[in-house]
Design a protein around this motif. Sequence first.
Motif, short mmCIF file in Angstrom:
data_model
loop_
_atom_site.label_atom_id
_atom_site.label_comp_id
_atom_site.label_asym_id
_atom_site.label_seq_id
_atom_site.Cartn_x
_atom_site.Cartn_y
_atom_site.Cartn_z
N TYR A 130 0.84 -1.20 0.00
CA TYR A 130 0.00 0.00 0.00
C TYR A 130 0.88 1.25 0.00
CZ TYR A 130 1.00 0.16 5.05
OH TYR A 130 1.63 0.20 6.27
N ILE A 131 0.33 2.35 -0.50
CA ILE A 131 1.06 3.62 -0.54
C ILE A 131 1.10 4.21 0.86
CG2 ILE A 131 1.07 5.99 -1.41
CD1 ILE A 131 1.95 4.00 -3.48
N GLU A 132 2.30 4.31 1.40
CA GLU A 132 2.48 4.88 2.73
C GLU A 132 2.37 6.40 2.69
OE1 GLU A 132 5.69 3.82 6.07
OE2 GLU A 132 6.50 5.08 4.50
N VAL A 133 2.96 7.00 1.66
CA VAL A 133 2.87 8.45 1.48
C VAL A 133 2.94 8.71 -0.03
CG1 VAL A 133 5.36 8.79 1.72
CG2 VAL A 133 3.83 10.68 2.20
N PRO A 134 2.11 9.62 -0.57
CA PRO A 134 2.04 9.82 -2.02
C PRO A 134 3.23 10.60 -2.57
CG PRO A 134 0.58 11.34 -0.91
CD PRO A 134 1.12 10.44 0.16
N ALA A 135 3.32 10.62 -3.90
CA ALA A 135 4.43 11.31 -4.57
C ALA A 135 4.36 12.82 -4.38
CB ALA A 135 4.42 10.98 -6.06
N LYS A 136 3.15 13.38 -4.36
CA LYS A 136 2.97 14.83 -4.21
C LYS A 136 2.47 15.15 -2.81
CE LYS A 136 2.10 15.68 -9.13
NZ LYS A 136 1.16 16.26 -10.12
N LEU A 137 3.09 16.15 -2.19
CA LEU A 137 2.73 16.51 -0.82
C LEU A 137 2.48 18.01 -0.67
CD1 LEU A 137 5.26 14.23 1.12
CD2 LEU A 137 2.77 13.98 1.06
N ALA A 138 1.81 18.60 -1.65
CA ALA A 138 1.45 20.00 -1.55
C ALA A 138 0.39 20.18 -0.46
CB ALA A 138 0.91 20.50 -2.88
#
Length: 253
Positions: free
Chosen positions: A151-159
């Motif tokens: 699963y995605i722990e943290v996404p690629a974009k964090l705006a």
Amino acid sequence: MNRVTAGILLGVFASGALSGCASRRTERDHSQATKEPEASKPAPPAEPTGTPDSSKNLGNFAEFPAELKHDGFLYGGFNQQSKTQKYRLTTPTNKSEGEVVTQYLGEVDGKYTFSRERTDGLAVLGSDTVSITKGGVEMIQVTLGTLDKPYIEVPAKLAPGTTWKVDSKMEAPNGTINESSSFKVVGEETVTVPAGTMKALKVVGTGTGSVGDTKFETKSEFWMSKESGLVKFSVTQKPKQGDTQTVTLELVK
């Protein structure tokens, strides 16, 4: 990143490894548990295939794809081939310190992979293996149990304003651990930890979880910086029965 998922902390809470149980045990129960024969205890989960090993050659970090050096990569603390950081773990009953060793393993099964080994006072949180994908930082293996899927722990974009969900299921020695949490990037703010005072990106989260038949509500917040990765992480667990408890992880150096 070095964020410890709420699901992992739920499992540790419920097993009593951090705070002595979500629901309190009597002294008699504790005495019986300490006398339990060693053979009756569940065997520890197998180490992930990507766990650091001195006999392994690390991947060539200079060849890491530029298109994968996104926000999740940078704020996750993966900007070096090998990095060791010290953290303080604070629980309702104890404080301890340990290290997180992050190492780039190169391409493993076609994925650009990092291992994160937690030692000493952080060993109770287990170690894990993640891959960096176009979608973000993907959790693929943990030592505390067996995930049903990555699963995605943290996404690629964090705006600021970015939101994402984590839905995970893990089979562990103390039962099936489920987590369903939603996260939102608040924005940059100043945070003070033992390592000092610094600017970091703040994320807040809410969710629910369960260990076996025991259900919880969780609230979490964490701070990350491009220089240090995880700076601080705090999660509060509120079971339907029992005491509300908070665990905090802070960067020491």
